[in-house]
Scaffold this motif. Structure first.
Motif, PDB file in Angstrom:
ATOM      1  N   ILE A   1       0.873  -1.171   0.000  1.00 56.44           N
ATOM      2  CA  ILE A   1       0.000   0.000   0.000  1.00 56.44           C
ATOM      3  C   ILE A   1       0.915   1.227   0.000  1.00 56.44           C
ATOM      4  N   PRO A   2       1.023   1.955  -1.119  1.00 59.89           N
ATOM      5  CA  PRO A   2       1.964   3.075  -1.216  1.00 59.89           C
ATOM      6  C   PRO A   2       1.282   4.454  -1.228  1.00 59.89           C
ATOM      7  N   TYR A   3       1.928   5.399  -0.532  1.00 62.29           N
ATOM      8  CA  TYR A   3       1.496   6.795  -0.543  1.00 62.29           C
ATOM      9  C   TYR A   3       2.682   7.672  -0.923  1.00 62.29           C
ATOM     10  N   VAL A   4       2.405   8.794  -1.597  1.00 63.50           N
ATOM     11  CA  VAL A   4       3.473   9.681  -2.051  1.00 63.50           C
ATOM     12  C   VAL A   4       3.166  11.124  -1.658  1.00 63.50           C
ATOM     13  N   TYR A   5       4.244  11.884  -1.474  1.00 64.36           N
ATOM     14  CA  TYR A   5       4.162  13.325  -1.214  1.00 64.36           C
ATOM     15  C   TYR A   5       5.262  13.973  -2.028  1.00 64.36           C
ATOM     16  N   ARG A   6       4.897  14.880  -2.937  1.00 65.35           N
ATOM     17  CA  ARG A   6       5.837  15.369  -3.939  1.00 65.35           C
ATOM     18  C   ARG A   6       7.010  16.132  -3.334  1.00 65.35           C
ATOM     19  N   ASP A   7       6.779  17.019  -2.408  1.00 65.90           N
ATOM     20  CA  ASP A   7       7.868  17.804  -1.816  1.00 65.90           C
ATOM     21  C   ASP A   7       8.792  16.886  -1.029  1.00 65.90           C
ATOM     22  N   GLY A   8      10.056  16.886  -1.416  1.00 64.06           N
ATOM     23  CA  GLY A   8      11.013  16.009  -0.762  1.00 64.06           C
ATOM     24  C   GLY A   8      10.990  14.593  -1.304  1.00 64.06           C
ATOM     25  N   ASN A   9      10.111  14.354  -2.301  1.00 62.70           N
ATOM     26  CA  ASN A   9      10.000  13.021  -2.891  1.00 62.70           C
ATOM     27  C   ASN A   9       9.784  11.968  -1.808  1.00 62.70           C
TER      28      ASN A   9
END
Length: 232
Positions: free
Chosen positions: A146-154
């Motif tokens: 189950i993956p989540y992403v946040y663009r700032d800071g990758n």
């Protein structure tokens, strides 16, 4: 070249996964490749040399260290990647290239490879290791992510559940493989990955009570299970 990234791992329960997932879903987005349930299945085939150097490096915590694997998602053979994971000074770097099903089978069967079959440094290095270190496939790992992403800071937060090992490496390309769990019931892995920084508000959301950081290696655990060094 891909930069080195921080990678923190934690052992967690299903309840902790749900607690953290509920906390981060308001600020992070599910990976765009997930299914309707917000997850996908990762299957990897790991390689090692004649003296199991990669396994020994993992167990001993040697620095630097690296290992090769082939990876597919949801048992889909239309997208196969050869990957090299390099760890140094507590950070990791992953390089990869695409290969086709025919070349994948040649790697699984340990056939001598043509160095010009793929125009990528990682592939040429794999060929070199195959000839000089007798690199061969050792074990399959498979789990639900189950993956989540946040663009700032990758930033990337993943929950890896139902981690299993498969001993029959030739079954890697099959739709289903024979496998067995390698962790105790209700034990899963949370991974937090980021480049140079992670926002404080995200880091605080994954800090639940009794969350224990670990150096857990899926490859090492699956190999040790296969070799008789671990049982749930």
């Amino acid at each position: 070249m891909t930069e080195f990234r921080h990678e923190y791992k934690y052992i967690c329960t299903r309840q902790q996964i749900e607690t953290i997932r509920n906390s981060i879903r308001g600020v992070m987005q599910p990976d765009r490749h997930t299914d309707a349930g917000g997850e996908y299945v990762i299957r990897s085939l790991y390689f090692d040399d004649y003296s199991d150097s990669c396994l020994r490096d993992n167990i001993n915590g040697n620095d630097p260290r690296e290992k090769f694997r082939i990876r597919i998602y949801n048992a889909d053979l239309s997208y196969i990647r050869l990957e090299l994971k390099h760890r140094e000074h507590g950070k990791t770097r992953k390089t990869s290239c695409r290969i086709d099903e025919r070349l994948c089978m040649e790697m699984i069967q340990g056939r001598p490879l043509r160095a010009d079959a793929v125009d990528a440094d990682i592939y040429r290095k794999f060929c070199l290791w195959q000839h000089t270190r007798f690199l061969r496939p050792k074990v399959i790992t498979e789990y639900d992510r189950i993956p989540y992403v946040y663009r700032d800071g990758n930033v990337r937060i993943t929950f890896d559940q139902n981690i299993k090992a498969g001993d029959f490496v030739e079954d890697f390309i099959k739709q289903r493989i024979a496998s067995h769990p390698v962790m105790p019931p209700d034990r899963h892995i949370l991974e937090v990955k980021f480049d140079e920084f992670i926002p404080d508000f995200i880091y605080s959301l994954v800090q639940t009570d009794k969350l224990r950081q670990t150096t857990y290696s899926k490859y090492s655990m699956c190999r040790r299970y296969h070799l008789g060094g671990y049982r749930t």
